[in-house]
Design an enzyme around this catalytic site. Structure first.
Site, short mmCIF file in Angstrom:
data_model
loop_
_atom_site.label_atom_id
_atom_site.label_comp_id
_atom_site.label_asym_id
_atom_site.label_seq_id
_atom_site.Cartn_x
_atom_site.Cartn_y
_atom_site.Cartn_z
N GLU A 297 0.83 -1.21 0.00
CA GLU A 297 0.00 0.00 0.00
C GLU A 297 0.86 1.26 0.00
O GLU A 297 0.51 2.26 -0.61
CB GLU A 297 -0.96 0.00 1.19
CG GLU A 297 -2.06 -1.05 1.13
CD GLU A 297 -2.87 -1.01 -0.16
OE1 GLU A 297 -3.11 0.08 -0.71
OE2 GLU A 297 -3.27 -2.09 -0.64
N TYR B 219 -4.73 6.61 5.69
CA TYR B 219 -5.00 5.63 4.64
C TYR B 219 -4.33 4.29 4.93
O TYR B 219 -4.98 3.23 4.92
CB TYR B 219 -4.54 6.15 3.27
CG TYR B 219 -4.57 5.05 2.25
CD1 TYR B 219 -5.77 4.58 1.75
CD2 TYR B 219 -3.40 4.38 1.86
CE1 TYR B 219 -5.83 3.53 0.87
CE2 TYR B 219 -3.44 3.33 0.98
CZ TYR B 219 -4.66 2.90 0.48
OH TYR B 219 -4.71 1.84 -0.37
N ASP C 244 -8.65 6.60 -0.48
CA ASP C 244 -7.58 6.89 -1.43
C ASP C 244 -8.16 7.60 -2.64
O ASP C 244 -9.36 7.92 -2.66
CB ASP C 244 -6.81 5.60 -1.82
CG ASP C 244 -7.59 4.75 -2.80
OD1 ASP C 244 -8.81 4.98 -2.97
OD2 ASP C 244 -6.98 3.85 -3.40
N CYS D 71 -14.74 3.06 -12.46
CA CYS D 71 -14.92 4.49 -12.18
C CYS D 71 -13.60 5.22 -12.40
O CYS D 71 -13.08 5.89 -11.53
CB CYS D 71 -15.43 4.69 -10.75
SG CYS D 71 -16.14 6.31 -10.44
N CYS E 49 -19.51 3.52 -16.98
CA CYS E 49 -20.70 3.57 -16.12
C CYS E 49 -21.73 2.48 -16.42
O CYS E 49 -22.42 2.01 -15.52
CB CYS E 49 -21.34 4.95 -16.20
SG CYS E 49 -20.23 6.25 -15.65
N CYS F 66 -21.16 -0.40 -14.34
CA CYS F 66 -20.90 -0.10 -12.93
C CYS F 66 -22.05 -0.58 -12.06
O CYS F 66 -23.22 -0.27 -12.33
CB CYS F 66 -20.70 1.40 -12.74
SG CYS F 66 -20.36 1.83 -11.03
N CYS G 45 -25.65 6.48 -8.51
CA CYS G 45 -24.60 7.47 -8.72
C CYS G 45 -25.19 8.73 -9.34
O CYS G 45 -25.67 8.73 -10.48
CB CYS G 45 -23.51 6.90 -9.63
SG CYS G 45 -22.22 8.10 -10.01
#
Length: 329
Positions: free
Chosen positions: A14, A96, A114, A169, A176, A179, A185
DNA sequence: AATCCGGGGGT
DNA sequence: ACCCCAGGATT
């Protein structure tokens, strides 16, 4: 239920992923885990070796922080803290990374935020501000993150959201129609995906400089690794000077402050090139100086074949390859 | 809470 | 020429 991931591996990957594309991290991560398979082995490694393993990832202070934290954890019986507060107290671990370790390795329902999640949340809710715009704004993003992390297993939802951000995304041309969140959304419903997230305008700055390539007659080069320099702080590099124009006007006055004039054998301008570091763009000319003797010069003499073993910035590599190129002509 | 920090790569 | 990858530390 998936097997819990190694907190050490989560922490390293990470942190690496904070700066670099997945493709670039992959190789470095594998080598890192091969050479430093445990926190203890990492803690016992030399700082130079740690930095060498960070080569190509940039932002080297993060590698230094990882090393510091590894030493702390090794002293603590090699156990990672399992609370956000304790994790965030460690060098290089912030909100994070702490959330990532807690959710992905320890399966706590802790949230992460993030760039991927910021983008998703901005589009879902039409947040027309950035998460660092202010306390309230930041809070709305973290509130949203917490909502998702606490619905159910955060180790699944956090990872799913990051994956959604990477694959669906995306910042441009979001997919989309594939998605799973398209119905909820607001950006997708209003077809305003490209307006979010709102981005801050970056101020770019250009300047002129010259890179000093000092060599002796045996292809040894003078390199510096200055802890005080603004750039290339933990890397070996050719000395870089700001403002070539001032240098030209005072030529050779400035160079004499760096290199004793009586030791100069030969001096010549090399090629020009361009190099960008963060928001700075440097138009840089190479000044090659061959010296008769190495005395009174600050820096370290490194033979051409040893340079590749050192941590050399991409800036240094550019210069090296241009030297090889011109010597072949 | 706001500002600073700082490499590598892509279009 | 401009943009993107980013969170953490510091003030």
């Amino acid at each position: 239920m998936r097997i819990k991931r190694d907190p050490y591996a989560v922490w390293i990957s990470e942190t690496m992923l904070q700066q670099t594309q997945v493709s670039a991290v992959k190789e470095a991560f594998e080598k890192w885990m091969h050479d430093f398979p445990t926190v203890k082995i990492l803690a016992e490694a030399s700082e130079e070796n740690v930095l060498i393993h960070w080569q190509g990832l940039g932002y080297y202070s993060r590698a230094k922080n990882i090393h510091k934290t590894a030493k702390i954890i090794a002293q603590n019986g090699e156990n990672f803290p399992e609370t956000r507060k304790e994790l965030e107290a460690l060098p290089g671990i912030g909100a994070y990374t702490a959330g990532a370790i807690l959710s992905l390795a320890f399966h706590q329902n802790e949230s992460i935020l993030d760039g991927n999640l910021v983008r998703i949340f901005a589009r879902l809710n039409l947040f027309s501000f950035l998460p660092d715009a202010g306390k309230t704004e930041k809070k709305s993003f973290w509130d949203e993150a917490r909502k998702w992390a606490t619905i159910q297993n955060a180790f699944l939802t956090n990872e799913a959201l990051m994956e959604l951000g990477r694959k669906i995304c995306k910042k441009s041309n979001p997919d989309c129609k594939n998605c799973p969140l398209q119905k909820i959304c607001r950006a997708a419903i209003e077809n305003r995906q490209e307006e979010f997230p709102v981005k801050k305008k970056m101020q770019y700055e250009s300047w002129l400089g010259f890179a000093l390539v000092v060599s002796d007659s045996h292809e040894n080069f003078l390199l510096q690794n200055s802890p005080d320099s603004p750039f290339f702080k933990n890397q070996w590099t050719f000395p870089l000077f700001e403002n070539a124009d001032i240098f030209r006007e005072n030529f050779p006055g400035i160079i004499e402050n760096i290199i004793p004039p009586e030791t100069i054998q030969h001096i010549a301008w090399g090629k020009s090139f361009e190099h960008s570091i963060t928001r700075y763009k440097i138009r840089c000319r190479i000044l090659q100086v061959q010296v008769k003797s190495r005395k009174d010069l600050s820096g370290e003499w490194i033979s051409k074949k040893d340079i590749s073993k050192k941590i050399v910035s991409s800036f240094g590599k550019k210069i090296l390859s241009s030297l090889e190129f011109s010597s072949r002509i």
